[in-house]
Scaffold this motif. Structure first.
Motif, PDB file in Angstrom:
ATOM      1  N   GLN A  63      38.538  27.316  36.187  1.00 41.42           N
ATOM      2  CA  GLN A  63      39.774  28.075  36.368  1.00 41.42           C
ATOM      3  C   GLN A  63      39.436  29.552  36.255  1.00 41.42           C
ATOM      4  OE1 GLN A  63      42.333  25.914  36.383  1.00 41.42           O
ATOM      5  NE2 GLN A  63      42.462  24.802  34.437  1.00 41.42           N
ATOM      6  N   ASP A  64      40.334  30.395  36.766  1.00 40.62           N
ATOM      7  CA  ASP A  64      40.070  31.828  36.765  1.00 40.62           C
ATOM      8  C   ASP A  64      39.735  32.378  35.372  1.00 40.62           C
ATOM      9  OD1 ASP A  64      40.625  31.579  39.393  1.00 40.62           O
ATOM     10  OD2 ASP A  64      42.343  32.946  39.425  1.00 40.62           O
ATOM     11  N   GLU A  65      40.579  32.023  34.376  1.00 37.74           N
ATOM     12  CA  GLU A  65      40.367  32.582  33.026  1.00 37.74           C
ATOM     13  C   GLU A  65      39.037  32.100  32.445  1.00 37.74           C
ATOM     14  OE1 GLU A  65      43.000  29.791  32.916  1.00 37.74           O
ATOM     15  OE2 GLU A  65      43.381  31.011  34.692  1.00 37.74           O
ATOM     16  N   GLN A 102      36.241  34.041  34.054  1.00 43.95           N
ATOM     17  CA  GLN A 102      36.216  35.410  33.511  1.00 43.95           C
ATOM     18  C   GLN A 102      35.540  35.437  32.155  1.00 43.95           C
ATOM     19  OE1 GLN A 102      37.068  37.803  35.315  1.00 43.95           O
ATOM     20  NE2 GLN A 102      38.959  37.470  36.473  1.00 43.95           N
ATOM     21  N   VAL A 130      34.945  28.187  42.325  1.00 44.91           N
ATOM     22  CA  VAL A 130      36.112  28.883  41.746  1.00 44.91           C
ATOM     23  C   VAL A 130      37.094  29.176  42.872  1.00 44.91           C
ATOM     24  CG1 VAL A 130      34.902  29.952  39.793  1.00 44.91           C
ATOM     25  CG2 VAL A 130      34.922  31.116  42.019  1.00 44.91           C
ATOM     26  N   SER A 131      38.266  29.665  42.519  1.00 43.88           N
ATOM     27  CA  SER A 131      39.264  30.002  43.531  1.00 43.88           C
ATOM     28  C   SER A 131      38.859  31.284  44.281  1.00 43.88           C
ATOM     29  CB  SER A 131      40.620  30.171  42.844  1.00 43.88           C
ATOM     30  OG  SER A 131      41.245  31.345  43.290  1.00 43.88           O
ATOM     31  N   GLN A 168      40.670  33.588  45.040  1.00 44.72           N
ATOM     32  CA  GLN A 168      41.439  34.722  44.489  1.00 44.72           C
ATOM     33  C   GLN A 168      40.746  35.392  43.311  1.00 44.72           C
ATOM     34  OE1 GLN A 168      43.752  32.085  45.648  1.00 44.72           O
ATOM     35  NE2 GLN A 168      43.797  33.570  47.322  1.00 44.72           N
ATOM     36  N   LEU A 169      39.824  34.673  42.683  1.00 45.95           N
ATOM     37  CA  LEU A 169      39.217  35.180  41.451  1.00 45.95           C
ATOM     38  C   LEU A 169      38.424  36.463  41.713  1.00 45.95           C
ATOM     39  CD1 LEU A 169      38.324  34.737  38.449  1.00 45.95           C
ATOM     40  CD2 LEU A 169      36.350  33.526  39.396  1.00 45.95           C
ATOM     41  N   SER A 174      33.649  38.453  46.703  1.00 48.42           N
ATOM     42  CA  SER A 174      33.829  37.022  46.877  1.00 48.42           C
ATOM     43  C   SER A 174      33.561  36.679  48.342  1.00 48.42           C
ATOM     44  CB  SER A 174      35.269  36.684  46.483  1.00 48.42           C
ATOM     45  OG  SER A 174      35.513  35.335  46.700  1.00 48.42           O
TER      46      SER A 174
END
Ligand code: IPT
Length: 270
Positions: free
Chosen positions: A68-70, A73, A89-90, A92-93, A256
């Motif tokens: 997940q993004d978090e 990170q 990962v997505s 969007q990250l 990305s």
């Protein structure tokens, strides 16, 4: 130089083919690769895999574990000055990543079935703990919704062939007879083909099946599998080259990269 690869379970076909592609490109560039594999999903397992590579003082880290993004990170922060590149990962990250376009893969599968005239389409998703499984699933639903369609049935497997077999067997035993089946990876599609065959259903005459990955064996399924190709050789090459750039230019802006996917039409759709 030594690259660290933190990877999800290598007994799955896609991660093992990705690892092979990374190892082979790294070899051409005279980089060593050390691998740390997680058998469980989840943040803690990913963190342990990354910590063990950092303890071996790798020069850069490639992470092929769904995050997940978090989570990504906070793992990137843990790596401090060691460059880290994410493969699962997505899009969007905001982190360095090289990933296949999940929305495009989902759209191509749905478009192929709609072009063949299907409207009763069942979905066999991957484990929803995986970001890529969720993005493929969401992509299917959106592509169907754009044509005012909803999935006929929704199932969830764990990426293994056995889970595909079990899920589809259960669906068929409940009496469902979908016209087509979108499957989130080729291994689960293999199990689905067995379940359909045991129920006396013909592929593609009675049911069309589309997989996802185009792993090395999929052209040898019975019948040869129509699928969404993710070119793992290209991913291996691009991720190693990206990592080398990141090692040499630590101040380059975060980027990305989205790799294209393609539809490979074989014999399971009609
Ligand atoms: C993804 C595969 O498509 C899927 O079949 C499964 O093996 C999964 O990996 C394991 O995590 S590919 C990944 C780079 C999104």
């Amino acid at each position: 130089y030594t690259l660290g690869l933190a990877t999800s379970d290598l007994s799955l076909h896609a991660p093992s083919q990705i690892a092979a592609a990374i190892k082979s490109r790294a070899g051409e560039k005279r980089f060593n690769v050390v691998i740390s594999m997680t058998e469980q999903s989840g943040f803690e397992a990913a963190k342990a895999a990354i910590n063990s590579l950092l303890a071996q003082r790798v020069d850069g880290l490639i992470v092929n574990i769904p995050l997940q993004d978090e989570e990504a990170q906070s793992l990137a922060a843990l790596c401090q000055d060691t460059p880290v590149l994410f493969l699962d990962v997505s899009p969007q990250l905001a982190a360095n990543s090289v990933i296949f376009d999940p929305a495009e893969g989902a759209r191509l599968g749905v478009a192929h079935l709609l072009a063949l005239g299907h409207s009763d389409i069942a979905l066999l998703a991957g484990p929803q703990s995986s970001i890529s499984a969720r993005l493929r699933f969401e992509g299917w639903r959106q592509a169907l919704a754009q044509r005012q369609l909803t999935p006929g049935a929704v199932m969830e497997g764990d990426w293994s062939a056995l889970s595909g077999y079990q899920q589809v067997s259960r669906l068929l035993s409940e009496g469902a007879r979908p016209g087509a089946l979108l499957v989130a990876n080729d291994q689960m599609a293999l199990g689905a083909l067995r379940a359909l065959s045991e129920a006396g259903l013909r592929v593609p005459d009675d049911v069309s099946v589309i997989g996802y990955d185009d792993t090395a064996d999929s052209a040898c399924f019975i019948p040869p599998l129509t699928t969404i190709k993710q070119d793992f050789r290209t991913l291996g090459k691009n991720s190693v080259e990206r990592m080398i750039e990141m090692i040499h230019q630590p101040d380059a802006p975060i980027r990305s990269d989205l790799l294209p996917v393609s539809l490979v039409v074989r014999k399971t759709t009609a």
